[in-house]
Design a protein around this motif. Structure first.
Motif, PDB file in Angstrom:
ATOM      1  N   UNK A  47       0.816  -1.207   0.000  1.00  0.00           N
ATOM      2  CA  UNK A  47       0.000   0.000   0.000  1.00  0.00           C
ATOM      3  C   UNK A  47       0.852   1.260   0.000  1.00  0.00           C
ATOM      4  N   UNK A  48       1.980   1.217   0.681  1.00  0.00           N
ATOM      5  CA  UNK A  48       2.845   2.395   0.719  1.00  0.00           C
ATOM      6  C   UNK A  48       3.275   2.806  -0.690  1.00  0.00           C
ATOM      7  N   UNK A  49       3.646   1.840  -1.490  1.00  0.00           N
ATOM      8  CA  UNK A  49       4.075   2.137  -2.852  1.00  0.00           C
ATOM      9  C   UNK A  49       2.922   2.704  -3.674  1.00  0.00           C
ATOM     10  N   UNK A  50       1.714   2.156  -3.500  1.00  0.00           N
ATOM     11  CA  UNK A  50       0.571   2.654  -4.262  1.00  0.00           C
ATOM     12  C   UNK A  50       0.194   4.062  -3.830  1.00  0.00           C
ATOM     13  N   UNK A  51       0.168   4.317  -2.527  1.00  0.00           N
ATOM     14  CA  UNK A  51      -0.165   5.668  -2.052  1.00  0.00           C
ATOM     15  C   UNK A  51       0.857   6.677  -2.540  1.00  0.00           C
ATOM     16  N   UNK A  57      -8.313   6.693  14.964  1.00  0.00           N
ATOM     17  CA  UNK A  57      -7.627   5.802  14.023  1.00  0.00           C
ATOM     18  C   UNK A  57      -6.176   6.239  13.858  1.00  0.00           C
ATOM     19  N   UNK A  58      -5.279   5.282  13.749  1.00  0.00           N
ATOM     20  CA  UNK A  58      -3.858   5.589  13.553  1.00  0.00           C
ATOM     21  C   UNK A  58      -3.580   5.749  12.060  1.00  0.00           C
ATOM     22  N   UNK A  59      -3.220   6.961  11.677  1.00  0.00           N
ATOM     23  CA  UNK A  59      -2.994   7.268  10.264  1.00  0.00           C
ATOM     24  C   UNK A  59      -1.580   7.800  10.088  1.00  0.00           C
ATOM     25  N   UNK A  60      -0.841   7.190   9.193  1.00  0.00           N
ATOM     26  CA  UNK A  60       0.529   7.601   8.908  1.00  0.00           C
ATOM     27  C   UNK A  60       0.663   7.839   7.413  1.00  0.00           C
ATOM     28  N   UNK A  61       0.938   9.089   7.040  1.00  0.00           N
ATOM     29  CA  UNK A  61       1.147   9.433   5.624  1.00  0.00           C
ATOM     30  C   UNK A  61       0.040   8.874   4.734  1.00  0.00           C
ATOM     31  N   UNK A  62      -1.204   9.206   5.084  1.00  0.00           N
ATOM     32  CA  UNK A  62      -2.393   8.881   4.294  1.00  0.00           C
ATOM     33  C   UNK A  62      -2.838   7.420   4.404  1.00  0.00           C
ATOM     34  N   UNK A  63      -2.170   6.612   5.235  1.00  0.00           N
ATOM     35  CA  UNK A  63      -2.552   5.209   5.392  1.00  0.00           C
ATOM     36  C   UNK A  63      -3.091   4.984   6.796  1.00  0.00           C
ATOM     37  N   UNK A  64      -4.256   4.392   6.892  1.00  0.00           N
ATOM     38  CA  UNK A  64      -4.789   3.995   8.195  1.00  0.00           C
ATOM     39  C   UNK A  64      -4.263   2.612   8.515  1.00  0.00           C
ATOM     40  N   UNK A  65      -3.508   2.509   9.608  1.00  0.00           N
ATOM     41  CA  UNK A  65      -2.894   1.241  10.007  1.00  0.00           C
ATOM     42  C   UNK A  65      -3.900   0.396  10.768  1.00  0.00           C
ATOM     43  N   UNK A  66      -3.998  -0.876  10.403  1.00  0.00           N
ATOM     44  CA  UNK A  66      -4.990  -1.765  10.998  1.00  0.00           C
ATOM     45  C   UNK A  66      -4.377  -2.865  11.853  1.00  0.00           C
ATOM     46  N   UNK A  67      -3.059  -2.959  11.890  1.00  0.00           N
ATOM     47  CA  UNK A  67      -2.431  -3.963  12.734  1.00  0.00           C
ATOM     48  C   UNK A  67      -2.528  -5.352  12.158  1.00  0.00           C
ATOM     49  N   UNK A  68      -2.868  -6.337  13.011  1.00  0.00           N
ATOM     50  CA  UNK A  68      -2.913  -7.721  12.574  1.00  0.00           C
ATOM     51  C   UNK A  68      -4.091  -8.008  11.675  1.00  0.00           C
ATOM     52  N   UNK A  69      -4.140  -9.232  11.158  1.00  0.00           N
ATOM     53  CA  UNK A  69      -5.210  -9.629  10.260  1.00  0.00           C
ATOM     54  C   UNK A  69      -4.768  -9.586   8.817  1.00  0.00           C
ATOM     55  N   UNK A  70      -5.609 -10.089   7.928  1.00  0.00           N
ATOM     56  CA  UNK A  70      -5.227 -10.153   6.514  1.00  0.00           C
ATOM     57  C   UNK A  70      -5.076  -8.791   5.860  1.00  0.00           C
ATOM     58  N   UNK A 123      -7.789   5.958   1.202  1.00  0.00           N
ATOM     59  CA  UNK A 123      -8.862   6.420   0.327  1.00  0.00           C
ATOM     60  C   UNK A 123      -8.354   7.547  -0.553  1.00  0.00           C
ATOM     61  N   UNK A 124      -8.739   7.502  -1.835  1.00  0.00           N
ATOM     62  CA  UNK A 124      -8.292   8.494  -2.799  1.00  0.00           C
ATOM     63  C   UNK A 124      -9.495   8.991  -3.595  1.00  0.00           C
TER      64      UNK A 124
END
Length: 286
Positions: free
Chosen positions: A101-105, A125-138, A144-145
């Motif tokens: 996701x980092x590369x796409x953002x 919500x924890x948001x870093x450089x336009x990405x909301x981090x969700x932690x564990x899980x798939x 969002x763009x």
């Protein structure tokens, strides 16, 4: 009139498209994801978004009608000024997943697109450089763009994914989200699933999640807006249409066949205003 015109344009386009591009619809089941049909004011702007930036494979139907192919979803572009954004309609956004996701953002930001992750994320919500981090899980993160003509798209990160980008979900908004989910479960055979938070319920079709968020007020229908309609591919369309008609469903465009290319289609509108095309054979169009 809009629906009939759309059918004629699609039919003519497909009839002249033989041999040009294989639809990348891989999922199997009675009803699966098929396509998204966008009304666009600037075709070149959407080509840059869906193709150059998101990475859809370009193709053409008919006399240059553009299409972008993603695994399990086709994106059709019709040059027609849209009546509004996806935001405010019954389909707030569509979603795709990527392994990085980092590369796409970074690519989206470099291309000048507006990232709205912080604006649409819940408090805390924890948001870093336009990405909301969700932690564990798939799913480890989401973003969002806003694309051309104010089309809203969600990008999810699935690190174990082995292809660059895949269709993931359709996200419906409405004041009757529980009833909306029940309608898609009853009529298209989706499997109900609990949502990740209150006010968010979900269901699944093969290779496609259907998400439903509750809202305080009703949303507008999709026809005429930037996302004009969503499309489902059906294994036996004639039988499904007969079944739906027996349940009282009225079709905007009745079942019809285009035998020259083995395509069958029909159009309907769900009770809340989402315009839907049902197809059979779209996965075989070349």
């Amino acid at each position: 009139m809009r629906a009939i015109t759309g059918v004629i344009v699609l039919a003519v386009s497909l009839l002249t498209a033989a041999g040009q591009a294989r639809a990348q619809l891989y999922a199997e089941g009675p009803v699966t994801n098929g396509h998204y049909h966008f009304n666009v004011s600037d075709v070149d702007a959407h080509k840059r978004f869906w193709g150059d930036t998101l990475g859809g494979a370009a193709g053409t139907f008919g006399a240059g009608t553009p299409i972008y192919k993603f695994p399990d979803a086709l994106v059709f572009l019709r040059e027609q000024t849209p009546e509004g954004s996806t935001i405010g309609s019954t389909v707030d956004h569509v979603g795709f997943s990527v392994p990085n996701l980092r590369a796409m953002v970074d690519r989206l930001v470099a291309a000048g697109y507006e990232m709205i992750t912080a604006d649409v994320s819940p408090p805390g919500a924890e948001i870093v450089d336009h990405i909301r981090l969700l932690g564990g899980g798939p799913v480890s993160g989401i973003a969002f763009v806003i694309g051309p003509d104010d089309v809203k798209v969600e990008i999810l990160e699935r690190r174990d994914q082995d292809v660059a980008i895949v269709s993931d979900h359709v996200h419906f908004f409405g004041s009757a989200n529980e009833q909306m989910r029940a309608w898609y479960v009853e009529h298209f055979g989706a499997s109900s699933r609990a949502g990740p938070q209150p006010g968010f319920v979900a269901a699944d079709l093969p290779a496609l999640a259907l998400n439903f968020t509750g809202t305080e007020s009703s949303m507008l229908g999709t026809a005429g807006r930037v996302l004009d309609h969503i499309g489902f591919e059906v294994a036996d369309l004639e039988a499904l249409v007969a079944e739906l008609e027996a349940k009282g469903i009225e079709f905007d465009v009745p079942y019809r066949e285009i035998p020259e290319i083995g395509l069958r289609l029909a159009f309907l509108t769900d009770p809340w205003g989402t315009y839907i095309e049902l197809t059979e054979g779209l996965d075989e169009i070349r």
